[in-house]
Scaffold this motif. Structure first.
Motif, PDB file in Angstrom:
ATOM      1  N   THR A  34       6.685 -11.650  21.870  1.00  0.00           N
ATOM      2  CA  THR A  34       6.530 -12.290  20.566  1.00  0.00           C
ATOM      3  C   THR A  34       6.206 -13.758  20.779  1.00  0.00           C
ATOM      4  OG1 THR A  34       8.067 -10.767  19.487  1.00  0.00           O
ATOM      5  CG2 THR A  34       7.663 -12.880  18.394  1.00  0.00           C
TER       6      THR A  34
ATOM      7  N   ARG B  99     -10.216 -11.528  12.628  1.00  0.00           N
ATOM      8  CA  ARG B  99      -8.841 -11.775  13.062  1.00  0.00           C
ATOM      9  C   ARG B  99      -8.399 -13.222  12.869  1.00  0.00           C
ATOM     10  NH1 ARG B  99      -6.974  -7.754  17.912  1.00  0.00           N
ATOM     11  NH2 ARG B  99      -7.945  -5.880  17.043  1.00  0.00           N
TER      12      ARG B  99
ATOM     13  N   THR C 270      -1.158 -20.980  16.497  1.00  0.00           N
ATOM     14  CA  THR C 270      -0.493 -20.295  17.591  1.00  0.00           C
ATOM     15  C   THR C 270      -1.503 -20.180  18.731  1.00  0.00           C
ATOM     16  OG1 THR C 270       0.803 -19.050  15.997  1.00  0.00           O
ATOM     17  CG2 THR C 270       0.715 -18.188  18.239  1.00  0.00           C
TER      18      THR C 270
ATOM     19  N   LEU D 252      -5.013 -18.549  15.134  1.00  0.00           N
ATOM     20  CA  LEU D 252      -4.705 -18.110  16.491  1.00  0.00           C
ATOM     21  C   LEU D 252      -5.784 -18.622  17.426  1.00  0.00           C
ATOM     22  CD1 LEU D 252      -2.928 -16.341  18.383  1.00  0.00           C
ATOM     23  CD2 LEU D 252      -4.415 -14.420  17.792  1.00  0.00           C
TER      24      LEU D 252
ATOM     25  N   VAL E  79      -0.469  -4.459  17.758  1.00  0.00           N
ATOM     26  CA  VAL E  79      -0.576  -5.916  17.745  1.00  0.00           C
ATOM     27  C   VAL E  79      -0.528  -6.357  16.291  1.00  0.00           C
ATOM     28  CG1 VAL E  79      -1.995  -7.920  18.349  1.00  0.00           C
ATOM     29  CG2 VAL E  79      -2.010  -5.879  19.820  1.00  0.00           C
TER      30      VAL E  79
ATOM     31  N   ARG F  37       2.795 -16.010  13.352  1.00  0.00           N
ATOM     32  CA  ARG F  37       3.528 -15.328  14.422  1.00  0.00           C
ATOM     33  C   ARG F  37       2.719 -14.145  14.947  1.00  0.00           C
ATOM     34  NH1 ARG F  37       8.118 -11.375  14.278  1.00  0.00           N
ATOM     35  NH2 ARG F  37       9.714 -12.063  15.767  1.00  0.00           N
ATOM     36  N   LEU F  38       2.661 -14.028  16.275  1.00  0.00           N
ATOM     37  CA  LEU F  38       1.960 -12.930  16.927  1.00  0.00           C
ATOM     38  C   LEU F  38       2.975 -12.037  17.614  1.00  0.00           C
ATOM     39  CD1 LEU F  38      -0.797 -11.666  17.958  1.00  0.00           C
ATOM     40  CD2 LEU F  38      -0.439 -13.056  20.012  1.00  0.00           C
ATOM     41  N   GLN F  39       2.856 -10.731  17.401  1.00  0.00           N
ATOM     42  CA  GLN F  39       3.784  -9.794  18.030  1.00  0.00           C
ATOM     43  C   GLN F  39       3.011  -8.702  18.751  1.00  0.00           C
ATOM     44  OE1 GLN F  39       6.771  -8.252  15.417  1.00  0.00           O
ATOM     45  NE2 GLN F  39       7.737  -7.007  17.004  1.00  0.00           N
TER      46      GLN F  39
ATOM     47  N   LEU G 216      -0.371  -9.820  13.618  1.00  0.00           N
ATOM     48  CA  LEU G 216      -0.479 -11.253  13.376  1.00  0.00           C
ATOM     49  C   LEU G 216       0.109 -11.497  11.996  1.00  0.00           C
ATOM     50  CD1 LEU G 216      -1.506 -13.925  14.554  1.00  0.00           C
ATOM     51  CD2 LEU G 216      -3.656 -13.539  13.338  1.00  0.00           C
TER      52      LEU G 216
ATOM     53  N   ILE H 179      -5.670  -8.741  22.312  1.00  0.00           N
ATOM     54  CA  ILE H 179      -5.315  -9.632  21.211  1.00  0.00           C
ATOM     55  C   ILE H 179      -6.560 -10.052  20.440  1.00  0.00           C
ATOM     56  CG2 ILE H 179      -4.328 -11.890  20.625  1.00  0.00           C
ATOM     57  CD1 ILE H 179      -2.549 -11.561  23.153  1.00  0.00           C
TER      58      ILE H 179
END
Length: 382
Positions: free
Chosen positions: A33, A87, A198, A166, A68, A11-13, A70, A57
């Motif tokens: 999100t 990342r 994602t 990601l 940010v 999940r990326l926020q 992850l 990102i």
């Protein structure tokens, strides 16, 4: 093959991110999100901030405010900026960004060698990825010996090689011709979902966004102005800007006759009554701008009785589109409605009736449009 391609999604926020260049704010309190495994498209015109958000990102740009995350890991805030290589992401660029002095195999295996993967494993995974993207046997070639589409496939294989959680796509199809763009769009969608990663994809092309996305965030001047599924954004645009940017046939001035409880309004336009959705509830008698999708309009023979929920005009132009014809219909006041589709070609000069479906009409409070509110290129989405 699926286990070869991906390591799973995270999940990326994005939480209240601000990015400035001197006095100019490029990202202004951006929050969104992206759920694990979701294919999320950032859609907006040039200068909307979508490329800057992607670079934030990726870790190429630092944030001035916000953070940010992850999964549970903070990738960026005012104090922290995790380097891009740490990342766990793969990135596909608009201009391919391949190393010209390296072979295709060396380009694809670059991330694996940085991870100190055994040579035999690197060779096995590179060969498998090249086969998956349709480039088996191309490993010995150099990027300069490949077409644009082949180079983009190499870039896609390279992004997938490190089993990223990601995936980031920076307008990867914008330099390709229409036929190749469509084929690669399908490949990107398939491969991204096979990886279970994602995915964040940026584009200014609404048809591309609708075809790819699980969800879309529409950006304008550094802000997210609407988020939702492609269907929700197309059928319920939150503002005139979103409606215009995602494809209109045309706009007419109208007056509200009646406001219904279901969120629709009856409007008077050119001596006819039409029904439209009203994101904001106008009052009776209020002037509104009536924005219409091409899919809301259906061409028929002229009716002498002047049927309601229809408009009368004449065919100004006809263009063959392969599966049918797009028409430009001019109305009595000189306004033109573009991209009106029909399987048959209506001759230029023919008087016609346009049946208008409420599902593709939107009434917004009338306010003189600033030039900045109209996208430079208006596409006619169906």
């Amino acid at each position: 093959m699926k286990s070869e391609l991906g390591a799973g999604a995270t999940r990326l926020q994005i939480d209240r991110v601000v990015k400035r260049y001197g006095p100019h704010t490029v990202l202004d309190d951006v929050s969104l999100t992206v759920e694990a495994g979701e294919f999320h498209v950032l859609l907006g015109p040039s200068g909307s901030g979508k490329s800057t958000l992607l670079r934030v990102i990726a870790g190429i740009e630092r944030v001035d405010e916000g953070q940010v995350l992850l999964g549970d890991q903070v990738l960026a805030d005012r104090r922290v900026c995790v380097p891009p290589e740490r990342r766990g992401l793969g990135m596909v660029f608009q201009d391919y960004a391949l190393w010209p002095h390296m072979t295709v195999a060396d380009n694809v295996g670059y991330a694996l060698r940085r991870q100190r993967v055994e040579r035999a494993e690197v060779t096995s995974r590179v060969d498998a990825l090249l086969e998956r993207v349709g480039l088996a046997g191309y490993g010995w070639r150099h990027p300069g010996e490949l077409s644009g589409g082949e180079q983009q496939r190499v870039a896609l294989a390279r992004a997938l090689a490190g089993h990223p959680s990601l995936l980031l796509f920076d307008e990867p199809l914008s330099n390709l011709d229409a036929d190749l763009k469509e084929r690669l769009r399908v490949e990107i969608a398939t491969l991204a979902r096979e990886t279970r990663a994602t995915a964040i994809y940026i584009t200014h092309d609404q048809s591309e966004a609708f075809a790819l996305a699980d969800r879309i965030s529409v950006l304008r001047e550094g802000r997210v102005v609407q988020q939702g599924t492609p269907e929700a954004i197309y059928s319920r645009p939150a503002s005139p800007f979103v409606a215009r940017f995602t494809g209109l046939s045309g706009e007419l001035s109208a007056t509200v006759e009646e406001v219904a409880e279901d969120g629709t309004v009856h409007v008077r336009v050119l001596d006819r009554t039409l029904v439209a959705h009203a994101p904001t509830r106008p009052s009776n008698g209020a002037p509104v701008d009536l924005l219409m999708r091409p899919a809301a309009l259906r061409i028929g023979r002229p009716d002498a009785a002047g049927a309601q929920r229809s408009l009368t005009g004449f065919i100004k132009d006809t263009a063959y589109r392969g599966r049918g014809y797009d028409h430009v219909v001019e109305l009595p006041d000189g306004a033109q409605l573009c991209g009106v589709f029909d399987q048959q070609a209506w001759p230029r000069g023919q008087t016609v009736t346009l049946t208008v479906e409420a599902g593709g009409c939107f009434a917004y409070p009338s306010a003189g449009r600033a030039a900045s509110d109209v996208p430079a290129q208006m596409s006619h989405a169906r």
